[in-house]
Design a protein around this motif. Structure first.
Motif, PDB file in Angstrom:
ATOM      1  N   ILE A  19     -19.426 -17.146 -17.494  1.00 48.25           N
ATOM      2  CA  ILE A  19     -18.644 -16.293 -18.401  1.00 48.25           C
ATOM      3  C   ILE A  19     -19.072 -16.516 -19.857  1.00 48.25           C
ATOM      4  N   ILE A  20     -19.192 -17.784 -20.256  1.00 46.04           N
ATOM      5  CA  ILE A  20     -19.609 -18.091 -21.632  1.00 46.04           C
ATOM      6  C   ILE A  20     -21.018 -17.576 -21.890  1.00 46.04           C
ATOM      7  N   GLY A  21     -21.924 -17.804 -20.926  1.00 46.29           N
ATOM      8  CA  GLY A  21     -23.301 -17.346 -21.075  1.00 46.29           C
ATOM      9  C   GLY A  21     -23.405 -15.837 -21.207  1.00 46.29           C
ATOM     10  N   ILE A  22     -22.652 -15.114 -20.401  1.00 45.87           N
ATOM     11  CA  ILE A  22     -22.656 -13.645 -20.451  1.00 45.87           C
ATOM     12  C   ILE A  22     -22.150 -13.156 -21.801  1.00 45.87           C
ATOM     13  N   PHE A  23     -21.041 -13.716 -22.268  1.00 46.19           N
ATOM     14  CA  PHE A  23     -20.453 -13.294 -23.548  1.00 46.19           C
ATOM     15  C   PHE A  23     -21.410 -13.550 -24.711  1.00 46.19           C
ATOM     16  N   LEU A  24     -21.973 -14.753 -24.776  1.00 41.65           N
ATOM     17  CA  LEU A  24     -22.882 -15.101 -25.870  1.00 41.65           C
ATOM     18  C   LEU A  24     -24.115 -14.200 -25.889  1.00 41.65           C
ATOM     19  N   ASN A  25     -24.724 -14.008 -24.717  1.00 44.01           N
ATOM     20  CA  ASN A  25     -25.958 -13.233 -24.655  1.00 44.01           C
ATOM     21  C   ASN A  25     -25.728 -11.744 -24.872  1.00 44.01           C
ATOM     22  N   LEU A  26     -24.590 -11.229 -24.419  1.00 43.95           N
ATOM     23  CA  LEU A  26     -24.289  -9.815 -24.649  1.00 43.95           C
ATOM     24  C   LEU A  26     -24.102  -9.548 -26.137  1.00 43.95           C
ATOM     25  N   ALA A  27     -23.392 -10.450 -26.823  1.00 40.38           N
ATOM     26  CA  ALA A  27     -23.191 -10.296 -28.266  1.00 40.38           C
ATOM     27  C   ALA A  27     -24.532 -10.344 -28.997  1.00 40.38           C
ATOM     28  N   PHE A  28     -25.409 -11.229 -28.549  1.00 39.13           N
ATOM     29  CA  PHE A  28     -26.719 -11.345 -29.199  1.00 39.13           C
ATOM     30  C   PHE A  28     -27.596 -10.133 -28.915  1.00 39.13           C
ATOM     31  N   VAL A  29     -27.523  -9.580 -27.700  1.00 36.71           N
ATOM     32  CA  VAL A  29     -28.312  -8.390 -27.353  1.00 36.71           C
ATOM     33  C   VAL A  29     -27.962  -7.235 -28.281  1.00 36.71           C
ATOM     34  N   VAL A  30     -26.662  -7.011 -28.488  1.00 34.60           N
ATOM     35  CA  VAL A  30     -26.222  -5.935 -29.379  1.00 34.60           C
ATOM     36  C   VAL A  30     -26.758  -6.163 -30.786  1.00 34.60           C
ATOM     37  N   THR A  31     -26.631  -7.377 -31.278  1.00 34.03           N
ATOM     38  CA  THR A  31     -27.122  -7.713 -32.618  1.00 34.03           C
ATOM     39  C   THR A  31     -28.627  -7.525 -32.727  1.00 34.03           C
ATOM     40  N   GLU A  32     -29.352  -7.970 -31.719  1.00 33.36           N
ATOM     41  CA  GLU A  32     -30.815  -7.901 -31.760  1.00 33.36           C
ATOM     42  C   GLU A  32     -31.307  -6.467 -31.642  1.00 33.36           C
ATOM     43  N   PHE A  33     -30.656  -5.649 -30.810  1.00 26.03           N
ATOM     44  CA  PHE A  33     -31.033  -4.238 -30.701  1.00 26.03           C
ATOM     45  C   PHE A  33     -30.846  -3.523 -32.033  1.00 26.03           C
ATOM     46  N   LEU A  34     -29.690  -3.740 -32.663  1.00 23.27           N
ATOM     47  CA  LEU A  34     -29.412  -3.088 -33.941  1.00 23.27           C
ATOM     48  C   LEU A  34     -30.412  -3.528 -35.013  1.00 23.27           C
ATOM     49  N   ALA A  35     -30.703  -4.831 -35.059  1.00 23.61           N
ATOM     50  CA  ALA A  35     -31.667  -5.346 -36.033  1.00 23.61           C
ATOM     51  C   ALA A  35     -33.061  -4.816 -35.754  1.00 23.61           C
ATOM     52  N   GLY A  36     -33.425  -4.712 -34.463  1.00 19.61           N
ATOM     53  CA  GLY A  36     -34.745  -4.206 -34.094  1.00 19.61           C
ATOM     54  C   GLY A  36     -34.954  -2.766 -34.526  1.00 19.61           C
ATOM     55  N   PHE A  37     -33.933  -1.929 -34.320  1.00 25.04           N
ATOM     56  CA  PHE A  37     -34.026  -0.534 -34.751  1.00 25.04           C
ATOM     57  C   PHE A  37     -34.040  -0.437 -36.275  1.00 25.04           C
TER      58      PHE A  37
END
Length: 298
Positions: A19-37
């Motif tokens: 649960i902790i791993g999913i939450f942390l990585n999902l939050a980072f994916v959103v951040t990284e996608f936005l920064a990448g674009f």
């Protein structure tokens, strides 16, 4: 009772880790996608795509982990333990698809380079190093107990290394303006994913085909069985995985005296526990003379 308590504690611990791993990585994916674009960075976008695959892998692994605890039914006499194997295979396939996308995008950007913000890449990827390292640490303790947990650990550890590479590329771009480093890092990420996924794909495919689980030596298993006093031969030996953590075996055992059958059966099952076989179904037969030491399955 203590064993039951430890087992329950382990299940609770792994549930929290997922649960902790999913939450942390999902939050980072959103951040990284936005920064990448925003910064037009293929390195960030490809790494985000890979991390999204890891989120899906963590969700599937947690689902399989919970399904494996479901009690058997009249329709599914082994319960849903096999789902752990199917999920590990699906996770490997998901990662390989991600690799294909990353390679295609990296090649395109090598041909048509675009300017990117090196400082931004370095900062965002730096956050990724921390998140991936923390997630890997959550699974480190149990990584050798289950193929799915091991897969989660390896992916997160590899991601931490990949993110370090992206940090380095961001610093290089910031100080040199060599934008071509960005797609090169994308290709390096693809290579790292392939290397970290290959073992998972090989092992999960092997288990899906009811092959002998990696780490189980069929010769050693036969030796352990034949070492039990009263056993004259072992044949029709089959070993396969019920789940990523449980191994089953069936075999025909040749003995001289059927009155010794219960004692021999009990000793064989006890000794097989020490070579990683949790479930053994044994069929006994008598022989008039010592037979072959071992015969491969027909």
């Amino acid at each position: 009772m203590e064993h039951h308590h430890d087992h329950h504690h382990e299940i609770t611990s792994l549930n929290k880790a997922f649960i902790i791993g999913i939450f942390l990585n999902l939050a980072f994916v959103v951040t990284e996608f936005l920064a990448g674009f925003w910064y037009n960075s293929l390195g960030l976008l490809s790494d985000a795509g890979h991390n999204l695959g890891d989120v899906a892998s963590l969700v599937l692994a947690m689902l399989a982990f919970r399904l494996a605890k479901v009690h058997p039914t009249a329709s599914y006499t082994y319960g849903y333990k096999k789902s752990t194997i199917l999920v590990s295979l699906l996770n490997a396939v998901i990662l390989l698809v991600a690799v294909g996308i990353i390679i295609a995008e990296s090649v395109t950007k090598l041909i048509h380079p675009r300017p990117v913000e090196g400082d931004a890449i370095a900062w965002v990827a730096g956050v990724g190093v921390v998140i991936n390292a923390v997630t890997a640490w959550l699974f480190m303790k149990d990584k050798d107990k289950d193929l799915n947990v091991k897969g989660a650990y390896l992916h997160m550890a590899a991601d931490a290394l990949v993110s370090i590479g992206v940090v380095i590329s961001g610093i290089v771009i910031a100080y040199t303006g060599w934008y071509i480093i960005d797609p090169i890092i994308g290709l390096l990420i693809a290579i790292v994913i392939i290397l970290s996924t290959w073992g998972l794909l090989r092992d999960s495919l092997r288990l899906s085909l009811d092959g002998v689980p990696a780490g189980t030596d069929i010769g050693k298993v036969e030796e352990v069985m034949h070492a039990v006093p009263g056993v004259k031969g072992v044949h029709h030996l089959h070993i396969w995985a019920i789940s990523t953590t449980e191994t089953a075996l069936t075999a025909h055992i040749s003995i001289r005296d059927l009155s010794e059958m219960e004692r021999i059966k009990s000793e064989i099952k006890h000794d097989l526990q020490h070579v990683g076989v949790q479930h053994a179904t044994l069929e006994f037969e008598t022989v008039d003379a010592p037979g072959d030491r071992f015969c491969w399955p027909d």
